[in-house]
Write an enzyme that holds these catalytic residues in place. Structure first.
Site, PDB file in Angstrom:
ATOM      1  N   LYS A   1       0.820  -1.270  -0.155  1.00  8.88           N
ATOM      2  CA  LYS A   1      -0.003  -0.078  -0.044  1.00  8.88           C
ATOM      3  C   LYS A   1       0.783   1.120   0.116  1.00  8.88           C
ATOM      4  CE  LYS A   1      -4.439  -1.630   1.956  1.00  8.88           C
ATOM      5  NZ  LYS A   1      -5.406  -1.548   3.116  1.00  8.88           N
TER       6      LYS A   1
ATOM      7  N   LYS B   1      -4.692 -10.059  -6.958  1.00  7.84           N
ATOM      8  CA  LYS B   1      -5.812 -10.291  -6.430  1.00  7.84           C
ATOM      9  C   LYS B   1      -6.852  -9.175  -6.568  1.00  7.84           C
ATOM     10  CE  LYS B   1      -5.264  -7.878  -2.045  1.00  7.84           C
ATOM     11  NZ  LYS B   1      -5.959  -7.336  -0.768  1.00  7.84           N
TER      12      LYS B   1
ATOM     13  N   LYS C   1     -10.304  -3.288  -4.467  1.00  7.67           N
ATOM     14  CA  LYS C   1     -11.011  -2.344  -4.433  1.00  7.67           C
ATOM     15  C   LYS C   1     -10.317  -0.884  -5.028  1.00  7.67           C
ATOM     16  CE  LYS C   1     -11.637  -2.549   0.400  1.00  7.67           C
ATOM     17  NZ  LYS C   1     -12.998  -2.789   1.505  1.00  7.67           N
TER      18      LYS C   1
END
Ligand code: TYM
Length: 331
Positions: A117, A199, A202
């Site tokens: 992230k 994966k 969102k």
């Protein structure tokens, strides 16, 4: 909510971005079946969501949306608790104690989700994003949780939770219950439709990556038709050689509740086109049905359900926090 002889489950979803069928198949749908066997607590983890920038108005709506998604998925508020994380201040208080007493930089430096992230901006991201797994440990440990049903991207965080609890117990004596992660065999990692090597997420750059639970059903069907498939023509589960078809088979299998082997047999000698067309129909009718249930729930109802949830479980969290405070000497 006294702990009876049933084991306790705790899990949560962040109210950020669009919730997708990966979240549903990897986590929420698994919770639904657990409600009879376990005592369940499902959280809308709003303090996790603010570890990245959020628009206040959208965040407020998303909190309600997640709780509605829980209910539309089959979480029954009569059986299970649904609540909003920030309404029980013990979560952040306990996270601070864990930060000071048992969490170490060396633990958090290992967290792969933080590395993913924060990318190349590790020095400039907020401290909250780095510390996020400790807040998650606090969520889980406050309720003496036995089992944490999550997708496999959360496994490392549950392992850290065990480490922190173990360290606390070693120093202060038996205080915290060690939880176990429960990861489903099929569906723990649904992959992106536009790139089946990563994966479904969102925060993906393209919305062709995922099917949101709130997507228009026709649009969602088109996304399945456009999903990346592999070379060859056989409809067979093979993660290495056929990641695209394997991912679609997983989604299909979970939505129609049929074994992948059975689907492979059904589609023997059939073409990708027919397989995708049928899956598109399956996804479309799943969404129509889901959204019907979702739209039948009012905001007010959800607010009441969450307020009742908070009232019911706050004493458990406060009790754990008090025991912890006594052990460390502030109470
Ligand atoms: P979050 O909001 O990112 O995701 C919610 C759940 O969805 C699962 N998931 C997936 N499963 C299969 N395939 C995918 N592509 C996929 N993407 C997401 C996640 O594994 C998760 O189970 N840190 C957590 C929220 C949290 C939590 C907790 C969970 C906070 N405190 C305490 C359990 C217990 C998170 O960010 O999930």
């Amino acid at each position: 909510m006294e702990k009876n002889n049933k084991k306790r489950i705790f899990s949560g979803v962040q109210p950020s971005g669009d919730l997708h069928i990966g979240n549903y198949l990897g986590a929420i749908s698994q919770w639904v079946n657990m409600q009879n066997k376990y005592e369940c607590i499902f959280c809308v983890v709003d303090y996790h969501a603010i570890t990245v920038k959020q628009d206040p108005e959208i965040l407020r709506k998303k909190i309600i949306e997640i709780a509605k998604i829980y209910i539309a998925s089959g979480i029954d508020p009569q059986k299970s608790v649904i609540f909003q994380q920030s309404t029980i201040t013990a979560h952040t208080e306990f996270a601070w104690i864990l930060n000071c007493i048992v969490a170490r930089m060396s633990d958090l430096n290992k967290m792969t989700q933080f590395k993913d992230k924060s990318g190349n901006h590790q020095e400039n991201v907020g401290i909250g994003l780095y510390d996020y797994p400790v807040l998650m440990a606090s969520d889980i440990l406050l309720y003496n949780t036995d089992v944490v049903p999550v997708g496999d991207d959360q496994l490392q965080h549950v392992e850290l939770t065990r480490t922190l609890a173990r360290r606390f117990n070693e120093r202060f004596g038996d205080t915290l219950q060690l939880p176990k992660a429960e990861i489903r065999k099929t569906g723990a990692r649904i992959m992106g439709l536009d790139d089946p090597t990563k994966k479904m997420s969102k925060s993906a750059a393209s919305d062709l990556n995922y099917i949101a639970l709130t997507d228009n059903p026709d649009k969602a069907a088109k996304k399945i038709m456009r999903a990346v498939t592999d070379t060859g023509s056989e409809i067979k589960y093979d993660l290495e050689k056929k990641p695209g078809i394997s991912n679609l088979l997983t989604i299909y299998s979970l939505l129609v509740k049929k074994e992948i082997k059975e689907l492979e047999k059904e589609y023997q000698n059939k073409m990708y086109g027919e397989f995708k067309k049928n899956l598109a129909e399956v996804v479309k009718s799943f969404l129509i049905d889901f959204q019907k249930k979702y739209n039948a729930i009012s905001d007010k109802e959800v607010e009441q359900i969450m307020a009742q949830g908070t009232k019911k479980i706050k004493p458990i969290a406060d009790n754990t926090l008090d025991r912890v405070k006594m052990k460390i000497g502030v109470l």
